[in-house]
Motif scaffolding. Sequence first.
Motif, PDB file in Angstrom:
ATOM      1  N   THR A  44      -5.144  23.303  79.680  1.00 56.01           N
ATOM      2  CA  THR A  44      -5.930  24.252  78.898  1.00 56.01           C
ATOM      3  C   THR A  44      -5.027  25.349  78.342  1.00 56.01           C
ATOM      4  O   THR A  44      -3.930  25.600  78.853  1.00 56.01           O
ATOM      5  N   ALA A  45      -5.528  26.015  77.314  1.00 53.47           N
ATOM      6  CA  ALA A  45      -4.770  27.112  76.697  1.00 53.47           C
ATOM      7  C   ALA A  45      -4.533  28.238  77.693  1.00 53.47           C
ATOM      8  O   ALA A  45      -3.464  28.858  77.713  1.00 53.47           O
ATOM      9  N   GLN A  46      -5.530  28.515  78.536  1.00 52.61           N
ATOM     10  CA  GLN A  46      -5.402  29.585  79.524  1.00 52.61           C
ATOM     11  C   GLN A  46      -4.315  29.260  80.546  1.00 52.61           C
ATOM     12  O   GLN A  46      -3.494  30.122  80.889  1.00 52.61           O
ATOM     13  N   THR A  47      -4.304  28.026  81.012  1.00 54.07           N
ATOM     14  CA  THR A  47      -3.272  27.611  81.970  1.00 54.07           C
ATOM     15  C   THR A  47      -1.893  27.653  81.325  1.00 54.07           C
ATOM     16  O   THR A  47      -0.916  28.110  81.935  1.00 54.07           O
ATOM     17  N   ALA A  48      -1.805  27.191  80.078  1.00 54.36           N
ATOM     18  CA  ALA A  48      -0.525  27.214  79.363  1.00 54.36           C
ATOM     19  C   ALA A  48      -0.011  28.633  79.210  1.00 54.36           C
ATOM     20  O   ALA A  48       1.186  28.900  79.388  1.00 54.36           O
ATOM     21  N   SER A  49      -0.918  29.561  78.881  1.00 58.74           N
ATOM     22  CA  SER A  49      -0.513  30.949  78.712  1.00 58.74           C
ATOM     23  C   SER A  49       0.079  31.509  80.001  1.00 58.74           C
ATOM     24  O   SER A  49       1.091  32.219  79.987  1.00 58.74           O
ATOM     25  N   SER A  50      -0.538  31.188  81.125  1.00 58.67           N
ATOM     26  CA  SER A  50      -0.028  31.645  82.419  1.00 58.67           C
ATOM     27  C   SER A  50       1.351  31.057  82.705  1.00 58.67           C
ATOM     28  O   SER A  50       2.272  31.758  83.136  1.00 58.67           O
ATOM     29  N   HIS A  51       1.511  29.743  82.448  1.00 57.36           N
ATOM     30  CA  HIS A  51       2.805  29.092  82.652  1.00 57.36           C
ATOM     31  C   HIS A  51       3.883  29.729  81.773  1.00 57.36           C
ATOM     32  O   HIS A  51       5.002  29.991  82.231  1.00 57.36           O
ATOM     33  N   LEU A  52       3.554  29.956  80.518  1.00 60.14           N
ATOM     34  CA  LEU A  52       4.535  30.486  79.569  1.00 60.14           C
ATOM     35  C   LEU A  52       4.976  31.896  79.952  1.00 60.14           C
ATOM     36  O   LEU A  52       6.150  32.250  79.828  1.00 60.14           O
ATOM     37  N   THR A  53       4.031  32.692  80.416  1.00 59.81           N
ATOM     38  CA  THR A  53       4.377  34.044  80.861  1.00 59.81           C
ATOM     39  C   THR A  53       5.351  34.005  82.029  1.00 59.81           C
ATOM     40  O   THR A  53       6.351  34.738  82.063  1.00 59.81           O
ATOM     41  N   ARG A  54       5.080  33.143  82.990  1.00 61.41           N
ATOM     42  CA  ARG A  54       5.950  33.044  84.164  1.00 61.41           C
ATOM     43  C   ARG A  54       7.342  32.548  83.787  1.00 61.41           C
ATOM     44  O   ARG A  54       8.353  33.068  84.288  1.00 61.41           O
ATOM     45  N   MET A  55       7.402  31.559  82.899  1.00 64.01           N
ATOM     46  CA  MET A  55       8.711  31.029  82.512  1.00 64.01           C
ATOM     47  C   MET A  55       9.494  32.021  81.660  1.00 64.01           C
ATOM     48  O   MET A  55      10.728  32.080  81.731  1.00 64.01           O
ATOM     49  N   THR A  56       8.782  32.805  80.848  1.00 62.12           N
ATOM     50  CA  THR A  56       9.452  33.840  80.059  1.00 62.12           C
ATOM     51  C   THR A  56       9.989  34.943  80.963  1.00 62.12           C
ATOM     52  O   THR A  56      11.137  35.392  80.812  1.00 62.12           O
ATOM     53  N   ASP A  57       9.190  35.381  81.918  1.00 59.59           N
ATOM     54  CA  ASP A  57       9.614  36.421  82.857  1.00 59.59           C
ATOM     55  C   ASP A  57      10.827  35.973  83.680  1.00 59.59           C
ATOM     56  O   ASP A  57      11.672  36.793  84.045  1.00 59.59           O
ATOM     57  N   ALA A  58      10.905  34.673  83.949  1.00 57.55           N
ATOM     58  CA  ALA A  58      12.011  34.147  84.759  1.00 57.55           C
ATOM     59  C   ALA A  58      13.267  33.869  83.939  1.00 57.55           C
ATOM     60  O   ALA A  58      14.311  33.519  84.499  1.00 57.55           O
ATOM     61  N   GLY A  59      13.171  34.020  82.608  1.00 55.64           N
ATOM     62  CA  GLY A  59      14.335  33.803  81.766  1.00 55.64           C
ATOM     63  C   GLY A  59      14.537  32.384  81.302  1.00 55.64           C
ATOM     64  O   GLY A  59      15.589  32.050  80.750  1.00 55.64           O
ATOM     65  N   LEU A  61      12.367  30.878  79.075  1.00 50.38           N
ATOM     66  CA  LEU A  61      11.904  30.839  77.691  1.00 50.38           C
ATOM     67  C   LEU A  61      12.121  32.185  77.003  1.00 50.38           C
ATOM     68  O   LEU A  61      12.190  33.225  77.662  1.00 50.38           O
ATOM     69  N   ALA A  62      12.212  32.129  75.696  1.00 48.97           N
ATOM     70  CA  ALA A  62      12.243  33.329  74.866  1.00 48.97           C
ATOM     71  C   ALA A  62      11.089  33.224  73.877  1.00 48.97           C
ATOM     72  O   ALA A  62      10.701  32.119  73.471  1.00 48.97           O
ATOM     73  N   VAL A  63      10.526  34.361  73.493  1.00 45.67           N
ATOM     74  CA  VAL A  63       9.388  34.394  72.576  1.00 45.67           C
ATOM     75  C   VAL A  63       9.821  35.042  71.268  1.00 45.67           C
ATOM     76  O   VAL A  63      10.490  36.081  71.263  1.00 45.67           O
ATOM     77  N   GLU A  64       9.452  34.408  70.172  1.00 43.95           N
ATOM     78  CA  GLU A  64       9.756  34.933  68.846  1.00 43.95           C
ATOM     79  C   GLU A  64       8.440  35.165  68.114  1.00 43.95           C
ATOM     80  O   GLU A  64       7.620  34.258  68.002  1.00 43.95           O
ATOM     81  N   LYS A  65       8.246  36.374  67.617  1.00 47.86           N
ATOM     82  CA  LYS A  65       7.026  36.714  66.883  1.00 47.86           C
ATOM     83  C   LYS A  65       7.299  36.638  65.390  1.00 47.86           C
ATOM     84  O   LYS A  65       8.288  37.160  64.900  1.00 47.86           O
ATOM     85  N   GLN A  66       6.386  35.971  64.674  1.00 44.89           N
ATOM     86  CA  GLN A  66       6.478  35.902  63.226  1.00 44.89           C
ATOM     87  C   GLN A  66       5.074  35.983  62.662  1.00 44.89           C
ATOM     88  O   GLN A  66       4.275  35.074  62.836  1.00 44.89           O
ATOM     89  N   GLY A  67       4.777  37.113  62.014  1.00 45.24           N
ATOM     90  CA  GLY A  67       3.414  37.338  61.550  1.00 45.24           C
ATOM     91  C   GLY A  67       2.488  37.439  62.749  1.00 45.24           C
ATOM     92  O   GLY A  67       2.762  38.147  63.705  1.00 45.24           O
ATOM     93  N   ARG A  68       1.387  36.706  62.685  1.00 34.95           N
ATOM     94  CA  ARG A  68       0.427  36.742  63.794  1.00 34.95           C
ATOM     95  C   ARG A  68       0.711  35.677  64.847  1.00 34.95           C
ATOM     96  O   ARG A  68      -0.044  35.540  65.810  1.00 34.95           O
ATOM     97  N   HIS A  69       1.783  34.933  64.670  1.00 31.78           N
ATOM     98  CA  HIS A  69       2.088  33.839  65.584  1.00 31.78           C
ATOM     99  C   HIS A  69       3.193  34.217  66.567  1.00 31.78           C
ATOM    100  O   HIS A  69       4.073  35.021  66.265  1.00 31.78           O
ATOM    101  N   ARG A  70       3.121  33.613  67.757  1.00 33.50           N
ATOM    102  CA  ARG A  70       4.159  33.746  68.777  1.00 33.50           C
ATOM    103  C   ARG A  70       4.701  32.354  69.067  1.00 33.50           C
ATOM    104  O   ARG A  70       3.943  31.435  69.387  1.00 33.50           O
ATOM    105  N   TYR A  71       6.000  32.215  68.931  1.00 37.50           N
ATOM    106  CA  TYR A  71       6.638  30.927  69.141  1.00 37.50           C
ATOM    107  C   TYR A  71       7.535  30.987  70.376  1.00 37.50           C
ATOM    108  O   TYR A  71       8.229  31.978  70.605  1.00 37.50           O
ATOM    109  N   HIS A  72       7.517  29.905  71.140  1.00 33.87           N
ATOM    110  CA  HIS A  72       8.280  29.850  72.380  1.00 33.87           C
ATOM    111  C   HIS A  72       9.423  28.850  72.220  1.00 33.87           C
ATOM    112  O   HIS A  72       9.238  27.758  71.704  1.00 33.87           O
ATOM    113  N   ARG A  73      10.594  29.244  72.709  1.00 35.56           N
ATOM    114  CA  ARG A  73      11.754  28.366  72.681  1.00 35.56           C
ATOM    115  C   ARG A  73      12.518  28.512  73.988  1.00 35.56           C
ATOM    116  O   ARG A  73      12.304  29.473  74.746  1.00 35.56           O
TER     117      ARG A  73
END
Length: 231
Positions: A44-59, A61-73
């Motif tokens: 689910t989107a909610q579960t994905a959001s939680s996973h992405l936050t944890r992986m970003t906090d741990a270093g 993933l990085a998040v790139e904002k462009q307009g209204r979108h947030r991209y993860h790499r």
Amino acid sequence: MSNNAKFAEIAALAGDPGRASMLNGLMDGRALTASELAQLAGITAQTASSHLTRMTDAGLLAVEKQGRHRYHRLASPAVAQMIESIMRIAAPGVAAKPVRTGPRDAALRAGRTCYDHLAGHLGVAITDALVDAGHLELGLDAGEVTESGRALLDRAGIDIAALTAARGRILCRPCLDWSERRPHLAGAIGAALCSHCFERGWIRRVDGTRAVTVTPNGQRQLRETFGVSLS
């Protein structure tokens, strides 16, 4: 946090099947949205959001904002090397599930204008050729034209000195491509290259759309001038 504790945290994050699917899906160098990664992992989107936050906090993933979108790499080549090493042991030869991004229109995916610079496969191919040849250096938010790049642009008929002297606009910067999810070249040089291609007849606009097509002469000139391969 001790080194052992950090090691355990990273291992646990990468070990979850959903998070592993998302990390694996980013191994091709693209940046993807949370919904695209959720679909890829089958969560689910909610579960994905939680996973992405944890992986970003741990270093991881990085998040790139462009307009209204947030991209993860992936945050760094070191993260990619870690995942590649695990993949070689766990599932050799198994490719990541493909993710379709950007417009469905094939012409727009092949080449289009992004405001005043080139995007799509065409824009990314030009950028890749300049970077690979050492003519351009791109970071996450800014770019720099090398001495060889300045000489190349001057030979091609693009007045790099005038672009450098102009005020009010960044000379070059990366712009995350909507369909390729990798950077194409924006800024004053990106705009100048786009105008140059139109003026020389290397590309033509498709009526009523942002899509552009590359002419036969354009394919030859892009290859000979900038080392661009569109195959």
